[in-house]
Design an enzyme around this catalytic site. Structure first.
Site, PDB file in Angstrom:
ATOM      1  N   VAL A  93       0.823  -0.800   0.043  1.00 56.58           N
ATOM      2  CA  VAL A  93      -0.419   0.352  -0.093  1.00 56.58           C
ATOM      3  C   VAL A  93       0.561   1.367   0.041  1.00 56.58           C
ATOM      4  O   VAL A  93       0.728   2.148  -0.823  1.00 56.58           O
ATOM      5  CB  VAL A  93      -0.786   0.116   1.516  1.00 56.58           C
ATOM      6  CG1 VAL A  93      -1.347   1.070   1.299  1.00 56.58           C
ATOM      7  CG2 VAL A  93      -2.171  -1.179   1.159  1.00 56.58           C
TER       8      VAL A  93
ATOM      9  N   LYS B 154      -6.644  -1.371  10.790  1.00 58.37           N
ATOM     10  CA  LYS B 154      -8.241  -1.552  11.335  1.00 58.37           C
ATOM     11  C   LYS B 154      -8.067  -2.343  12.685  1.00 58.37           C
ATOM     12  O   LYS B 154      -9.020  -2.231  13.097  1.00 58.37           O
ATOM     13  CB  LYS B 154      -9.261  -2.053  10.246  1.00 58.37           C
ATOM     14  CG  LYS B 154      -8.165  -3.576   9.958  1.00 58.37           C
ATOM     15  CD  LYS B 154      -8.903  -4.350   8.873  1.00 58.37           C
ATOM     16  CE  LYS B 154      -7.534  -5.213   7.464  1.00 58.37           C
ATOM     17  NZ  LYS B 154      -6.983  -4.929   7.209  1.00 58.37           N
TER      18      LYS B 154
ATOM     19  N   VAL C 167     -11.151   0.162   6.147  1.00 58.50           N
ATOM     20  CA  VAL C 167     -12.489  -0.705   5.839  1.00 58.50           C
ATOM     21  C   VAL C 167     -13.136  -0.839   4.138  1.00 58.50           C
ATOM     22  O   VAL C 167     -13.147   0.766   3.826  1.00 58.50           O
ATOM     23  CB  VAL C 167     -13.854  -0.210   6.773  1.00 58.50           C
ATOM     24  CG1 VAL C 167     -15.346  -1.152   5.663  1.00 58.50           C
ATOM     25  CG2 VAL C 167     -14.180  -0.136   7.861  1.00 58.50           C
TER      26      VAL C 167
ATOM     27  N   LYS D 269     -13.766  -4.597  11.547  1.00 51.40           N
ATOM     28  CA  LYS D 269     -14.243  -4.533  10.225  1.00 51.40           C
ATOM     29  C   LYS D 269     -15.738  -3.603  11.141  1.00 51.40           C
ATOM     30  O   LYS D 269     -16.041  -2.779  10.277  1.00 51.40           O
ATOM     31  CB  LYS D 269     -14.482  -4.411   8.863  1.00 51.40           C
ATOM     32  CG  LYS D 269     -12.755  -4.532   8.449  1.00 51.40           C
ATOM     33  CD  LYS D 269     -12.508  -4.879   6.888  1.00 51.40           C
ATOM     34  CE  LYS D 269     -11.538  -5.024   6.277  1.00 51.40           C
ATOM     35  NZ  LYS D 269     -11.651  -6.287   5.154  1.00 51.40           N
TER      36      LYS D 269
END
Length: 429
Positions: A16, A106, A133, A206
């Site tokens: 990411v 999360k 989420v 989540k």
């Protein structure tokens, strides 16, 4: 446009983080135009500084994440390290030194979100976490902002792509759980250690975040009832098909009918093929939000991956930078309702139960009596038998989960019941 750039620190440069850095560089002019000032990547904290990171200036790379997070010239810190520590200390340190924070963490938000919100509020900074989420799917911001004037009663959805891929493969090809998991691993959907996904921990985190936002109540990971899908068999999938259903791992957050409590749970469930969630395939996510004014809303899209998650991170970055530029502040924690979180036993649901029984007269009556003794009404029964072996498949009407669980335990104690082959809840009708 302001000429002094807003400075951004990136903590973590994996799948990411590297996408975030790449997009920030490739679309620097567009981001500056949208924000109203240039945005500069001022530092990247990593664990392995010698690794080549395409598009990242090696001069920006550091192993001292703590020093980067507390730099006084940093306007926004992006945290994509994950886990509880050191992420929690890094985020709170960033707030203390004047930076807003964008995170995809999360696990930390579900474990200790209130501490992060309190630190952000104390120091006048923003905390954004759309990417925590369902990755690129806009879900957190609509709940926090677009629906702030509405009353949300239920959030129901598929929030883990790995488990959805596994169940989709089991449904479409007849594969067993192990075979489907192997395929998910080979394609990169499942981690080498898939526990967080297949045991429901990822989805539960989540669910805690979504329930907290939807119901203006602090919901922690420990408040979420969690069941994974490792016990789901090809026979369960086939049984669901005979009912006109499919099996999905669902995150369900609900407000009680009287409005005085909420519940949050993650578990496999049968849903009718007519339900939109039944058609969510592969590793996609989809979430239904039901509210008083807006009615039913559905959010659908890729729920994982470097680029989709980076998209959500950058959306939050734009919001945080705009606020810094304008001296404004985004939405903070909304936990004014402080509704109690009820245990799973109080949830009203339905069961699909498959029983291995002796094929002789009176068995069905004995099973039906057991259900009645526990206050559970039977909706349908299907019986199959051959050569002294028999199977009963019972679908109940709605009842408290505790009553259904006690019924199952009582059935296990009957001499005529050789075994309870499977138990699954039925949702979405």
């Amino acid at each position: 446009m302001r000429t002094r750039p807003l400075k951004v620190a990136l903590l973590g440069c994996g799948v990411v983080g590297s996408e975030v850095a790449r997009i920030m560089t490739a679309h620097a002019d567009d981001l500056a135009a949208r924000i109203g000032a240039p945005v500069e990547l001022a530092g990247v904290a990593v664990r392995r500084p010698d690794r080549v990171r395409e598009g990242v200036d090696p001069a920006l790379v550091t192993t001292d994440a703590a020093a980067l997070a507390r730099r006084e010239d940093i306007d926004v810190v992006i945290e994509v390290i994950g886990g509880i520590e050191p992420a929690r200390k890094l985020i709170t340190s960033a707030f203390e030194h004047g930076a807003s924070v964008v995170t995809a963490n999360k696990a930390l938000l579900a474990e200790d979100g209130p501490t992060l919100h309190e630190a952000a509020e104390k120091h006048g900074n923003d905390l954004y976490y759309e990417a925590a989420v369902a990755a690129a799917i806009p879900l957190v911001r609509p709940l926090r902002e677009s629906m702030a004037g509405d009353k949300v009663n239920r959030v129901l959805g598929i929030v883990n792509g790995t488990t959805n891929f596994i169940l989709d493969r089991m449904d479409s090809s007849g594969a067993g759980y192990g075979e489907a998991l192997d395929e998910a691993t080979a394609l990169g959907y499942a981690e080498a250690d898939p526990t967080a996904d297949v045991e429901g921990f990822d989805a539960a985190a989540k669910a805690a975040i979504l329930a907290g936002i939807a119901f203006h109540t602090r919901v922690r990971l420990d408040d979420v009832h969690r069941e994974g899908l490792t016990e789901i068999s090809a026979a369960d999938i086939a049984s669901a098909k005979r009912m006109g259903c499919t099996v999905k791992l669902l995150a369900i957050c609900e407000r009680a009918a009287d409005g005085r409590s909420v519940t949050a749970r993650v578990h496999p469930a049968m849903i009718p093929l007519s339900h939109p969630l039944a058609n969510v395939r592969e590793a996609y996510n989809a979430v239904f939000v039901e509210s008083e004014a807006a009615g039913q809303l559905m959010f659908y899209g890729p729920g994982a991956g470097g680029a989709p998650t980076a998209s959500a991170v950058l959306g939050d970055l734009v919001a945080a930078c705009r606020n810094k530029l304008n001296g404004a502040k985004g939405p903070g924690e909304s936990a004014y309702a402080q509704l109690p979180v009820s245990p799973m036993g109080e949830v009203v649901t339905r069961y699909h139960i498959s029983l291995d029984v002796a094929d002789k007269p009176g068995v069905l009556a004995q099973v039906a009596t057991t259900f009645a003794e526990h206050g559970v009404s039977i909706d349908t029964v299907r019986q199959q038998g051959k050569d002294g072996d028999a199977w009963l498949v019972v679908v109940t009407h709605s009842a408290p989960d505790a009553a259904l669980s006690s019924t199952v335990e009582a059935l296990r104690g009957l001499d005529t019941v050789r075994g309870v082959a499977s138990i699954m809840r039925v949702e979405g009708e």
